[in-house]
Design an enzyme around this catalytic site. Structure first.
Site: not given
Length: 189
Positions: A14-16
């Site tokens: 995801s975003s990381i």
């Protein structure tokens, strides 16, 4: 294909993972370090959870692909660990489901090739104060989103346990980040 085949490193999460390509991000550093030695492929999806990743893992990593990744770095858990949204539509994935999703993702990745190496990143900590302040600015639009360091710890521990059980490498982000004296302000929230 032009030139000799190089190892393929895939960042899946995801975003990381998405933010890893920002200025001075760790994905950008990997791309720089391995320039002309390995291909770095980003498969980061903003706001995604282990539930959504499980739905596409076969498409992102087809078992019959001519070239299988040499390394896959997997991160899901930050969004999964958020508390349930009052509408039922938030990103929350209950811990037992998260555990099973991560196990199934790991099984799929391990089946790609005996040469594919896998590293899981555990759920990082959050600065609850900043999360609360940001959420309050949207309070008229969204109901409160529950994101706590305690929930992040539980999901981190679950990820690490799966990796121990399945003999996979893991990086304990929850603990490592909090070792920095200024982690509350220096690290993402």
């Amino acid at each position: 294909m032009v030139g000799p085949q190089r190892p393929l490193f895939v960042l899946f999460g995801s975003s990381i993972v998405q933010f890893s390509y920002s200025e001075d991000g760790w994905g950008a550093m990997l791309a720089d370090i391995y320039a002309r030695k390995a291909d770095i492929l980003l498969r980061g999806y903003s706001g995604w959870t282990s539930r959504r990743a499980l739905q596409v893992v076969d498409q992102v990593f087809p078992k019959d692909a001519a070239i299988q990744p040499s390394l896959v770095i997997v991160y899901f858990g930050g969004n999964d660990s958020m508390g349930p949204h009052s509408s039922g539509l938030g990103p929350h994935v209950p811990l037992p489901e998260y555990t099973e999703n991560m196990r199934r993702i790991a099984i799929h990745l391990k089946s790609l090739s005996e040469n594919t190496r896998i590293i899981f990143l555990s759920c990082p900590p959050v600065n609850e104060k900043i999360i609360s302040e940001r959420a309050s600015s949207y309070s008229g639009i969204f109901s409160h989103l529950d994101r706590t360091n305690e929930a992040c710890r539980r999901y981190s521990e679950a990820c690490l346990e799966i990796c121990r059980e399945m003999d996979l490498k893991a990086i304990d982000l929850w603990t490592a980040i909090q070792k920095k004296d200024d982690w509350l302000t220096a690290c993402f929230t």
